[in-house]
Design a protein around this motif. Structure first.
Motif, PDB file in Angstrom:
ATOM      1  N   VAL A 105      43.020 -14.997 -68.000  1.00 38.16           N
ATOM      2  CA  VAL A 105      42.845 -14.700 -69.417  1.00 38.16           C
ATOM      3  C   VAL A 105      41.364 -14.419 -69.646  1.00 38.16           C
ATOM      4  O   VAL A 105      40.517 -15.284 -69.421  1.00 38.16           O
ATOM      5  CB  VAL A 105      43.321 -15.872 -70.297  1.00 38.16           C
ATOM      6  CG1 VAL A 105      43.110 -15.552 -71.773  1.00 38.16           C
ATOM      7  CG2 VAL A 105      44.788 -16.176 -70.028  1.00 38.16           C
ATOM      8  N   PHE A 106      41.034 -13.194 -70.072  1.00 43.06           N
ATOM      9  CA  PHE A 106      39.658 -12.737 -70.224  1.00 43.06           C
ATOM     10  C   PHE A 106      39.353 -12.518 -71.701  1.00 43.06           C
ATOM     11  O   PHE A 106      40.252 -12.258 -72.505  1.00 43.06           O
ATOM     12  CB  PHE A 106      39.426 -11.416 -69.486  1.00 43.06           C
ATOM     13  CG  PHE A 106      39.464 -11.503 -67.976  1.00 43.06           C
ATOM     14  CD1 PHE A 106      39.962 -12.607 -67.314  1.00 43.06           C
ATOM     15  CD2 PHE A 106      39.006 -10.445 -67.206  1.00 43.06           C
ATOM     16  CE1 PHE A 106      40.004 -12.680 -65.930  1.00 43.06           C
ATOM     17  CE2 PHE A 106      39.024 -10.488 -65.819  1.00 43.06           C
ATOM     18  CZ  PHE A 106      39.524 -11.618 -65.180  1.00 43.06           C
ATOM     19  N   LEU A 107      38.063 -12.583 -72.035  1.00 44.97           N
ATOM     20  CA  LEU A 107      37.591 -12.296 -73.392  1.00 44.97           C
ATOM     21  C   LEU A 107      36.446 -11.303 -73.327  1.00 44.97           C
ATOM     22  O   LEU A 107      35.475 -11.514 -72.605  1.00 44.97           O
ATOM     23  CB  LEU A 107      37.121 -13.587 -74.078  1.00 44.97           C
ATOM     24  CG  LEU A 107      36.324 -13.421 -75.389  1.00 44.97           C
ATOM     25  CD1 LEU A 107      37.195 -12.809 -76.479  1.00 44.97           C
ATOM     26  CD2 LEU A 107      35.748 -14.769 -75.843  1.00 44.97           C
ATOM     27  N   PHE A 172      38.809 -19.565 -71.219  1.00 38.43           N
ATOM     28  CA  PHE A 172      38.879 -18.249 -70.586  1.00 38.43           C
ATOM     29  C   PHE A 172      38.396 -18.273 -69.137  1.00 38.43           C
ATOM     30  O   PHE A 172      37.430 -18.940 -68.795  1.00 38.43           O
ATOM     31  CB  PHE A 172      38.062 -17.234 -71.378  1.00 38.43           C
ATOM     32  CG  PHE A 172      38.569 -17.015 -72.778  1.00 38.43           C
ATOM     33  CD1 PHE A 172      39.617 -16.150 -73.022  1.00 38.43           C
ATOM     34  CD2 PHE A 172      38.004 -17.700 -73.855  1.00 38.43           C
ATOM     35  CE1 PHE A 172      40.099 -15.953 -74.306  1.00 38.43           C
ATOM     36  CE2 PHE A 172      38.475 -17.515 -75.143  1.00 38.43           C
ATOM     37  CZ  PHE A 172      39.525 -16.638 -75.374  1.00 38.43           C
ATOM     38  N   ASP A 173      39.065 -17.482 -68.311  1.00 38.27           N
ATOM     39  CA  ASP A 173      38.657 -17.321 -66.911  1.00 38.27           C
ATOM     40  C   ASP A 173      37.398 -16.471 -66.794  1.00 38.27           C
ATOM     41  O   ASP A 173      36.630 -16.627 -65.842  1.00 38.27           O
ATOM     42  CB  ASP A 173      39.781 -16.661 -66.107  1.00 38.27           C
ATOM     43  CG  ASP A 173      41.003 -17.539 -66.011  1.00 38.27           C
ATOM     44  OD1 ASP A 173      40.999 -18.478 -65.202  1.00 38.27           O
ATOM     45  OD2 ASP A 173      41.971 -17.290 -66.758  1.00 38.27           O
ATOM     46  N   VAL A 175      34.426 -14.392 -69.516  1.00 35.46           N
ATOM     47  CA  VAL A 175      33.957 -13.945 -70.825  1.00 35.46           C
ATOM     48  C   VAL A 175      32.870 -12.893 -70.617  1.00 35.46           C
ATOM     49  O   VAL A 175      31.905 -13.120 -69.878  1.00 35.46           O
ATOM     50  CB  VAL A 175      33.402 -15.118 -71.661  1.00 35.46           C
ATOM     51  CG1 VAL A 175      32.764 -14.605 -72.950  1.00 35.46           C
ATOM     52  CG2 VAL A 175      34.508 -16.119 -71.984  1.00 35.46           C
ATOM     53  N   HIS A 358      49.605 -18.630 -74.355  1.00 38.03           N
ATOM     54  CA  HIS A 358      48.210 -18.305 -74.646  1.00 38.03           C
ATOM     55  C   HIS A 358      48.092 -17.563 -75.983  1.00 38.03           C
ATOM     56  O   HIS A 358      47.236 -17.879 -76.814  1.00 38.03           O
ATOM     57  CB  HIS A 358      47.618 -17.441 -73.525  1.00 38.03           C
ATOM     58  CG  HIS A 358      47.588 -18.113 -72.190  1.00 38.03           C
ATOM     59  ND1 HIS A 358      48.700 -18.172 -71.372  1.00 38.03           N
ATOM     60  CD2 HIS A 358      46.594 -18.770 -71.533  1.00 38.03           C
ATOM     61  CE1 HIS A 358      48.377 -18.820 -70.263  1.00 38.03           C
ATOM     62  NE2 HIS A 358      47.120 -19.193 -70.334  1.00 38.03           N
TER      63      HIS A 358
END
Length: 460
Positions: A105-107, A172-173, A175, A358
């Motif tokens: 999960v990225f941001l 998050f994994d 950012v 998520h």
């Protein structure tokens, strides 16, 4: 050599950085025409450009020999490529080197207009999930449009201030913060950036960047990555922000391998017996514009947060559909088994069910502008397909496809009526060079053009 006028304070600082001789090369490069580069969408059919010169740090980036009118290219509107500055594509090389988890999960915290978000989306493919955030409303709308055109369905577009992420510490994994900056790296392309530059503006940008990073630094889970970038040269907005991050949080340095032929300049910052690295792109050294990036890894023992799943999803506007709708939609539209469906304003949205928890957790805190793929609306016994679904990479079975010539494709994108022979009544998916452009509906005596009016081409 041809030289351009630059702010005197900027000129003085760059001479100090580079030395007088190299500064002359730098200034001369700013007087040259900028290069045009595009990045292909690996999930759509390749546009027929003459792609003979690849961006060296990108597998999907290419330089063009001349700049065409992208506005009048149907394949641009079909999302087969993104017009992106080559230096920014270095993010692709970073993701591959650090082996960022493709199912993570990225941001992207400052995502508009969407270049780096679509790049991350391509990297994640159908395995991961991206939150693409933009605080400014108008820019968030542009971001949403570009995410829809890219068509992968793995992204949630939000419009939030960094403060709104405060409850997502360690979530998050990865950012990415491509921070708002003084824009020194854009001086070749943007004369306005030159006229607006001042030392006071640099200081203002650095203050804003510290505020953003004070929040962004908390959001990376243990063992995850923080990537910070700007399109500027000065140390105040680059190395000094790196110094600020490391003074506030526990991050390890990450060194990215370079080829000497690329011309990228590596800088080193010594902090507490560790060497942290930055990568600077000068227009007289690389085939690209000015850029800076640094990569950090969160300590493994840092706090990590998993989404808190509740038995019943409750949201004021979004409703989770049940098992029967899910089974019917998967069967009718030939969608993956790992599908969840939500309704918003009467329209049905698809989301990868692997990231359902998520998404539902994020929806508690964030202002959502778009997510997954909007498929269509049910009206009585009819299903009205959306433009978003047309541009997605998902199958559109059971519909009649009609391949357009360039003139008709542009007329369609201008939202004009087009005359087509031999089409049946009902919904027709229009394509150009086998890439979907959108829908028309043939009513027998006329056709309705369903291209979004706010997206229509206005150029003559």
């Amino acid at each position: 050599m041809s030289f351009i006028d630059l702010p005197k304070a900027f000129e003085s600082r760059m001479k100090e950085y580079l030395g007088k001789v190299e500064y002359e090369r730098f200034n001369s490069a700013l007087g040259e025409d900028p290069l045009t580069s595009i990045r292909l969408n690996p999930f759509k059919k390749t546009p027929p450009f003459h792609l003979n010169k690849r961006v060296p740090w990108s597998e999907t980036g290419f330089y063009l020999t001349e700049r065409p009118s992208f506005t009048l290219d149907p394949l641009f509107h079909a999302g087969t490529y993104y017009v992106q500055e080559a230096s920014s594509m270095f993010l692709e090389h970073i993701l591959h080197h650090i082996q960022a988890p493709r199912d993570g999960v990225f941001l992207d915290m400052a995502a508009a207009p969407g270049g780096k978000s679509t790049l991350i989306g391509s990297y994640l493919g159908q395995k991961g999930f991206l939150v693409a955030n933009e605080v400014i409303k108008a820019r968030a709308s542009v971001l949403k449009e570009n995410i829809i055109k890219w068509g992968l369905g793995n992204t949630m577009v939000t419009q939030n201030d960094p403060e709104h992420f405060s409850k997502l510490e360690g979530f998050f994994d990865l950012v990415l913060v491509d921070a708002p900056c003084s824009g020194e790296g854009m001086f070749r392309k943007d004369k306005e950036a030159r006229s607006e530059w001042s030392n006071d503006h640099v200081a203002l940008c650095a203050h804003r960047q510290e505020r953003i990073m004070d929040k962004a630094g908390t959001l990376v889970k243990g063992g995850g990555y923080l990537i910070y970038s700007t399109c500027t040269f000065n140390e105040q907005e680059n190395e000094e922000i790196l110094r600020f991050i490391c003074s506030e949080f526990s991050y390890e340095p990450v060194q990215i391998p370079l080829e000497s032929s690329w011309g990228i300049v590596e800088s080193a910052l010594e902090l507490e017996n560790k060497t942290y690295f930055g990568y600077r792109f000068y227009p007289h050294k690389v085939f690209g514009e000015g850029f800076f990036v640094t990569v950090l890894k969160r300590s493994e023992d840092a706090y990590s947060q998993a989404p808190q799943r509740t038995k019943d999803f409750k949201h004021p506007f979004i409703k989770l559909e049940g098992k029967l709708v899910k089974e019917n939609m998967i069967k009718a539209l030939e969608l993956p088994q790992s599908s969840s469906f939500y309704t918003l304003n009467g329209s049905c949205f698809w989301l990868n069910s692997n990231f359902q928890s998520h998404f539902e957790y994020l929806s508690r805190f964030l202002n959502i502008k778009y997510f997954g793929v909007e498929l269509g609306k049910f009206y009585k016994t009819q299903f009205i397909p959306t433009h978003e679904w047309a541009l997605s990479i998902f199958p559109k079975t059971g519909f009649f496809y009609f391949e357009l010539e360039e003139k008709d494709a542009i007329d369609f994108l201008r939202k004009q009526d087009i005359s087509l022979e031999g089409i049946p009544e009902g919904w027709i998916l229009l394509t150009y060079q086998q890439n979907p452009l959108g829908w028309i509906k043939n009513l027998g005596n006329r056709t309705n053009n369903y291209y979004p009016k706010e997206w229509r081409i206005r150029m003559k």
